[in-house]
Design a protein around this motif. Sequence first.
Motif, PDB file in Angstrom:
ATOM      1  N   TYR A  11       0.849  -1.194   0.000  1.00 28.01           N
ATOM      2  CA  TYR A  11       0.000   0.000   0.000  1.00 28.01           C
ATOM      3  C   TYR A  11       0.885   1.245   0.000  1.00 28.01           C
ATOM      4  O   TYR A  11       1.803   1.369   0.816  1.00 28.01           O
ATOM      5  N   ASP A  34      -3.214   4.018  -2.877  1.00 26.35           N
ATOM      6  CA  ASP A  34      -4.408   4.139  -2.047  1.00 26.35           C
ATOM      7  C   ASP A  34      -4.950   5.564  -2.006  1.00 26.35           C
ATOM      8  O   ASP A  34      -4.246   6.500  -1.629  1.00 26.35           O
ATOM      9  N   GLU A  36      -8.051   5.755  -0.479  1.00 31.11           N
ATOM     10  CA  GLU A  36      -9.091   5.578   0.547  1.00 31.11           C
ATOM     11  C   GLU A  36      -8.533   5.771   1.955  1.00 31.11           C
ATOM     12  O   GLU A  36      -8.314   6.891   2.396  1.00 31.11           O
ATOM     13  N   ASP A  37      -8.289   4.687   2.680  1.00 31.41           N
ATOM     14  CA  ASP A  37      -7.961   4.787   4.104  1.00 31.41           C
ATOM     15  C   ASP A  37      -6.698   5.583   4.396  1.00 31.41           C
ATOM     16  O   ASP A  37      -6.592   6.212   5.448  1.00 31.41           O
ATOM     17  N   LYS A  44      -8.087  14.284  -0.180  1.00 30.93           N
ATOM     18  CA  LYS A  44      -8.453  13.291  -1.182  1.00 30.93           C
ATOM     19  C   LYS A  44      -8.460  13.840  -2.607  1.00 30.93           C
ATOM     20  O   LYS A  44      -8.020  13.152  -3.544  1.00 30.93           O
ATOM     21  N   ASN A  70     -12.074   5.412  -3.417  1.00 30.25           N
ATOM     22  CA  ASN A  70     -13.033   5.535  -2.326  1.00 30.25           C
ATOM     23  C   ASN A  70     -14.345   4.877  -2.743  1.00 30.25           C
ATOM     24  O   ASN A  70     -14.647   4.757  -3.938  1.00 30.25           O
ATOM     25  N   PRO A  95     -13.327  -0.703  -2.485  1.00 24.97           N
ATOM     26  CA  PRO A  95     -13.376  -1.101  -1.077  1.00 24.97           C
ATOM     27  C   PRO A  95     -14.746  -1.621  -0.667  1.00 24.97           C
ATOM     28  O   PRO A  95     -15.762  -1.342  -1.313  1.00 24.97           O
ATOM     29  N   LYS A  96     -14.749  -2.427   0.388  1.00 21.68           N
ATOM     30  CA  LYS A  96     -15.974  -2.876   1.057  1.00 21.68           C
ATOM     31  C   LYS A  96     -17.045  -3.372   0.088  1.00 21.68           C
ATOM     32  O   LYS A  96     -18.183  -2.911   0.091  1.00 21.68           O
ATOM     33  N   ASN A 145      -8.233  -5.961   8.848  1.00 20.03           N
ATOM     34  CA  ASN A 145      -8.455  -4.994   9.926  1.00 20.03           C
ATOM     35  C   ASN A 145      -9.926  -4.597  10.007  1.00 20.03           C
ATOM     36  O   ASN A 145     -10.516  -4.568  11.096  1.00 20.03           O
ATOM     37  N   ASP A 146     -10.522  -4.297   8.860  1.00 21.02           N
ATOM     38  CA  ASP A 146     -11.939  -3.940   8.854  1.00 21.02           C
ATOM     39  C   ASP A 146     -12.802  -5.123   9.270  1.00 21.02           C
ATOM     40  O   ASP A 146     -13.799  -4.961   9.989  1.00 21.02           O
TER      41      ASP A 146
END
Length: 282
Positions: A11, A34, A36-37, A44, A70, A95-96, A145-146
């Motif tokens: 990352y 990255d 995002e996080d 951003k 994102n 993500p997610k 982690n998430d």
Amino acid sequence: MSTRPYRSVLYIPGSKERALEKARTLPADAIIFDLEDAVAPDAKVDARAILKAELGKGGYGNRAKIVRINGFDTKWGKDDVAAFVGADIDAILMPKVDNASQLDELAALIPDVDLWAMMETPLGMLNAAEIAAHPRLKGFVLGTNDLAKELNTRFRADRLPMMGGLHLCLLAAKAHGLVIIDGVYNAFKDDEGLRAECAQGRDMGMDGKTLIHPAQLDIANTAFAPSEDEIDLAQRQIAAFEDAEASGQGVAVVDGKIVENLHVVTAKGILAKAKAIADMAK
């Protein structure tokens, strides 16, 4: 599946020009740029522009270039995608991801670029087979982690509390020919802990490890590469099986163990991976 190595997937924050420059020299098989996080909300938009400019300069060699955008539930996600249409990247990482319809939405916005999915929610892991079947999807990245946060697990070195979800993703990835990259190891100064978790991931069948610090690269590269013993055994298995076939036999014996065609397929995969790693170093 491609034999392209993904042993180490580092990352790099899209907002850090110095880190983006250094990444051109690091022995990572792939880089997740990255947005995002790793990037604060007020940075951003600038990070998107910085990253686009750095990618435009080139210089990342054979490293796979993956941009993590994102989510579309934020005000930045779709603009992130638009910024990299036509850019020199290998994949967009969403993500997610909870379901395949999210990938449909992403696919419609950026043609001709591979899609990857972050698997980091309980719902996403329950839907792993559906997500893995998406025709544009090429890889899973595990967001451990998430996932740990969502599951409210306690830390254990064996990662037992999250193992069910990891295995669901692993099965789905293997069923659909995807690359699957293990989650990060947070204690970047703990070499032995990282080495143990890499060994666990490799034993499970992961293709590589996501990393948060360049100091972790050598350990991951070693852990997810075929060892000299594995290469030697693969060569001997192939030779023995070919000799057995030439004499009209369907099986061979190497080191006191039966070698059938399925073992030869695995052996050839090991040698192909070793060659691909050697080719990357040229």
